[in-house]
Write a protein that holds these residues in place. Structure first.
Motif, short mmCIF file in Angstrom:
data_model
loop_
_atom_site.label_atom_id
_atom_site.label_comp_id
_atom_site.label_asym_id
_atom_site.label_seq_id
_atom_site.Cartn_x
_atom_site.Cartn_y
_atom_site.Cartn_z
N UNK A 37 0.83 -1.20 0.00
CA UNK A 37 0.00 0.00 0.00
C UNK A 37 0.86 1.25 0.00
N UNK A 38 1.91 1.25 0.82
CA UNK A 38 2.81 2.41 0.88
C UNK A 38 3.51 2.65 -0.45
N UNK A 39 3.73 1.59 -1.21
CA UNK A 39 4.42 1.73 -2.50
C UNK A 39 3.57 2.44 -3.54
N UNK A 40 2.26 2.49 -3.31
CA UNK A 40 1.29 3.06 -4.25
C UNK A 40 1.36 2.36 -5.61
N UNK A 41 1.62 1.04 -5.57
CA UNK A 41 1.69 0.24 -6.79
C UNK A 41 0.31 0.16 -7.44
N UNK A 42 0.24 0.56 -8.70
CA UNK A 42 -0.98 0.43 -9.49
C UNK A 42 -0.86 -0.76 -10.42
N UNK A 43 -1.96 -1.45 -10.63
CA UNK A 43 -1.95 -2.63 -11.48
C UNK A 43 -1.47 -2.30 -12.88
N UNK A 44 -0.73 -3.22 -13.46
CA UNK A 44 -0.12 -2.98 -14.77
C UNK A 44 -0.93 -3.57 -15.92
N UNK A 45 -2.17 -3.96 -15.66
CA UNK A 45 -2.97 -4.57 -16.71
C UNK A 45 -3.77 -3.60 -17.54
N UNK A 46 -3.76 -2.32 -17.17
CA UNK A 46 -4.52 -1.32 -17.93
C UNK A 46 -5.50 -0.55 -17.07
N UNK A 47 -6.13 -1.23 -16.10
CA UNK A 47 -7.10 -0.55 -15.24
C UNK A 47 -6.43 0.30 -14.17
N UNK A 48 -5.19 0.00 -13.82
CA UNK A 48 -4.40 0.79 -12.87
C UNK A 48 -5.08 0.89 -11.50
N UNK A 66 -1.85 -9.29 -12.72
CA UNK A 66 -1.10 -9.78 -13.88
C UNK A 66 0.36 -9.98 -13.49
N UNK A 67 1.12 -10.49 -14.44
CA UNK A 67 2.51 -10.87 -14.16
C UNK A 67 3.34 -9.67 -13.71
N UNK A 68 3.27 -8.57 -14.43
CA UNK A 68 4.11 -7.42 -14.10
C UNK A 68 3.77 -6.85 -12.74
N UNK A 69 2.49 -6.80 -12.40
CA UNK A 69 2.09 -6.30 -11.08
C UNK A 69 2.72 -7.14 -9.97
N UNK A 70 2.65 -8.45 -10.11
CA UNK A 70 3.20 -9.33 -9.09
C UNK A 70 4.71 -9.21 -8.97
N UNK A 74 10.82 -16.18 -10.27
CA UNK A 74 10.43 -14.90 -9.69
C UNK A 74 8.91 -14.78 -9.62
N UNK A 75 8.23 -15.24 -10.66
CA UNK A 75 6.78 -15.17 -10.65
C UNK A 75 6.19 -16.11 -9.61
N UNK A 76 6.75 -17.30 -9.46
CA UNK A 76 6.26 -18.23 -8.45
C UNK A 76 6.48 -17.66 -7.05
N UNK A 77 7.64 -17.04 -6.83
CA UNK A 77 7.89 -16.41 -5.52
C UNK A 77 6.90 -15.29 -5.26
N UNK A 89 -3.19 -15.43 -11.15
CA UNK A 89 -2.24 -14.66 -11.93
C UNK A 89 -2.68 -14.70 -13.39
N UNK A 90 -2.99 -13.55 -13.92
CA UNK A 90 -3.46 -13.43 -15.31
C UNK A 90 -2.25 -13.26 -16.23
N UNK A 91 -1.83 -14.36 -16.85
CA UNK A 91 -0.72 -14.33 -17.81
C UNK A 91 -1.23 -14.62 -19.22
N UNK A 92 -2.49 -14.28 -19.47
CA UNK A 92 -3.09 -14.52 -20.78
C UNK A 92 -2.93 -13.26 -21.65
N UNK A 93 -1.69 -12.84 -21.84
CA UNK A 93 -1.46 -11.59 -22.57
C UNK A 93 -1.69 -11.82 -24.06
#
Length: 615
Positions: A246-257, A408-412, A301-304, A279-283
């Motif tokens: 939450x402190x990182x203010x990470x927004x989702x990387x799938x488009x909806x942010x 999605x993958x990038x968010x994780x 890295x993705x599994x972790x 995990x949505x990896x259906x790009x």
């Protein structure tokens, strides 16, 4: 449930393919005339294996016969009409006899810039027309939508059904290489193209291990700092992890942010159990290949990251849904999951710390709509990949009707960095509203296509310079941002800041990270027609605005392209505006809501199809 089963019988090979997945049939397949079907929870609990069972038949035989479909229905207690509806929904499943070897030749917008039409013409000349047997009846080639190999275009995916099925990508592809693969010759493996990683760029965060670790070795991953983030998460506890995210203010990387920390917190607090992680990896967005590059190069890295997300949100099971056109990524992920289980990094007692989490892999089957989160749930559960109405939202009723966190993958992957440097430090990277770095898929007419990483706030011109600018020094005509559901900008927008807030203010979008450049040699009209055809084909057909609107949109564009407008060009453009409004306002999901975006932006920003003269 009284199943009305088909009369066809499965072959021994079809039966063996299904039984290898589901286990031997108890006392043989059920006789519907004398044996009642199992019902209730026992029947419904196995419905989620429908898609894997269909994949098993397709991989073994090359198509799904009525007999094979009936056998799957008997094993899973699924009505044949429903199973047929699922199987026929996905482009990678064949419902009619097909040779065992198939070459899927990409003719989408990324490959169009790299002369895919020449490849098609050469295949027609040397092999034969698309869909026809080249003399021996054992192989065919077909035109395909985007294969996610845009940085190495033109691309071909060759699948070979059999007792030991094979799938191989060829990129960049030639007609000779495709023909040789159809004849049984194994092609050279594709390479990962991440120019910054190749150059040893020390500023990389998400790509820092690409090319530096052995993607098949857990020891190599650990030596490069792997699983340090999970150890940190275990020390912080679930609430502490969510606080850092939450402190990182990470927004989702799938488009909806959408804010990732808020999503995780909502699931963690939900009293309904169990919780699920997806995990949505259906790009499948044309022009997007970032998930493929990262998974092929850094699967652990993705599994972790998924394990950390499961720990934080109270999910004991995660599902990783990978697009079906990524054979090497699937192989790498399956190996990584097995290795993690063997070493106690997945399972009932992760790292000996008393919490359980495991990952199941699910393979998509060629449906762009399954990138929408609720359509993805339906696909995993064994139904057609059609979106659900919202609300209820996934944090309340998601996969199997339970609270679900979807990333999605990038968010994780960003979560690993957040836990290593802290949420506050992560928030200092990028811009005030768009924190961290962004993976950008550069393709089309750039000198060095590939996957790049840059902090939010970098300009479009700076990103293009990372890729060497426009190839051969030619003038830039346009850039497609965000993929087919994104929008075009002209060369006057090179100073556009690539952040969520800046692109939104400019009427554009970062979407899935696509940056596809077009030089002055590219005719944009065929590109727009291909985008229109893509949305027509990929619409699931569930809602009228999208099902009808995508067809009417394509028809209007075809009339404009052929200089045969109904009325005048201005009338057609007005009609396109009306269709766009109807799809945006009334479609059930993002596919219909964004299906007109790129086309409208090309007309508005680039002057394509101006009334005074069709381009």
């Amino acid at each position: 449930m009284d199943l009305r089963l088909t009369t066809g019988s499965p072959t021994a090979a079809e039966r063996a393919a299904v039984d290898a997945l589901l286990g031997p049939a108890a006392h043989g397949a059920r006789d519907p005339a004398t044996q009642p079907a199992p019902g209730g929870h026992a029947a419904r609990a196995r419905r989620h294996l429908l898609l894997p069972a269909l994949h098993a038949v397709q991989a073994r035989i090359g198509w799904i016969s009525p007999g094979a479909l009936g056998y799957v229905c008997r094993r899973l207690t699924v009505p044949p009409a429903e199973a047929y509806g699922v199987a026929s929904f996905y482009a990678l499943f064949a419902m009619e006899p097909r040779p065992p070897a198939v070459a899927h030749v990409c003719t989408d917008i990324g490959c169009m810039c790299r002369r895919s039409r020449d490849l098609v013409a050469e295949l027609e000349r040397t092999v034969g027309p698309a869909g026809e047997h080249p003399g021996n009846g054992t192989s065919i080639w077909l035109e395909s939508p985007c294969l996610g190999l845009c940085e190495q275009a033109p691309a071909v995916l060759v699948t070979r059904a059999g007792e030991t099925p094979e799938e191989h990508a060829i990129a960049p592809a030639t007609a000779a290489a495709a023909a040789a693969a159809l004849a049984g010759r194994r092609p050279q493996p594709t390479r990962v193209v991440a120019p910054q990683a190749d150059a040893g760029d020390a500023s990389l965060r998400l790509l820092r291990r690409v090319g530096r670790v052995d993607p098949t070795s857990l020891d190599s991953y650990r030596a490069a700092g792997g699983y340090a983030a999970l150890r940190s998460a275990l020390e912080l506890g679930p609430a502490g992890v969510i606080r850092e995210v939450t402190d990182s203010r990470l927004l989702g990387r799938g488009g909806a942010a959408f804010p990732t920390g808020r999503k995780w917190d909502a699931v963690a607090r939900n009293p309904v159990r169990p919780h699920y992680l997806v995990c949505n990896a259906d790009e499948s967005e044309p022009g997007t290949f970032k998930d493929r590059v990262v998974i092929e190069s850094d699967p652990f890295a993705l599994i972790e990251a998924m394990t950390i997300a499961g720990f934080a949100t109270g999910a004991e099971r995660g599902y990783l849904y990978l697009r079906g056109e990524y054979p090497l990524a699937w192989e790498r992920l399956a190996h990584a999951v097995r290795e993690a289980r063997v070493h106690g990094l997945l399972g009932d007692d992760v790292m000996g710390r008393g919490f359980a989490f495991d990952v199941e892999l699910r393979k998509g089957a060629g449906a762009y709509i399954c990138g929408e989160e609720t359509a993805l749930f339906n696909s995993i559960e064994g139904y057609r990949g059609e979106p659900r109405n919202k609300p209820p939202f996934p944090v309340d009723e998601g996969l199997f009707g339970k609270p679900t966190v979807v990333n999605n993958v990038e968010s994780l992957l960003n979560v690993l960095d957040i836990l290593l440097i802290g949420g506050q430090a992560f928030a200092e990277i990028g811009t005030e509203q768009s924190t961290g770095t962004r993976l950008l898929c550069l393709s089309g007419c750039v000198a060095r296509p590939g996957l790049y990483e840059a902090p939010f706030g970098v300009t479009l011109g700076e990103v293009l310079e990372l890729a060497g600018g426009v190839r051969d020094g030619r003038p830039l005509r346009a850039v497609l941002l965000g993929g087919a559901a994104g929008g075009f900008v002209g060369p006057d927008k090179l100073d556009l800041e690539l952040s969520f807030e800046a692109t939104r203010a400019a009427g554009a979008t970062l979407g899935s990270g696509v940056v596809m450049a077009f030089d002055d040699t590219v005719d944009l009209v065929p590109v727009l027609l291909r985008i229109a055809a893509f949305f027509r084909d990929e619409s699931c057909g569930q809602c009228v605005p999208c099902r009808v609107g995508t067809v009417r949109q394509q028809e209007a564009l075809l009339r404009l392209a052929s200089d045969r407008p109904r009325g005048s060009a201005a009338d057609e453009l007005a009609l396109l505006d009306e269709i766009a409004v109807a799809m945006r306002d009334a479609s059930i999901c993002g596919l219909g809501q964004t299906a007109a975006n790129a086309l409208a932006s090309a007309i508005r920003e680039l002057g394509v199809f101006e009334p005074e003269g069709v381009t």
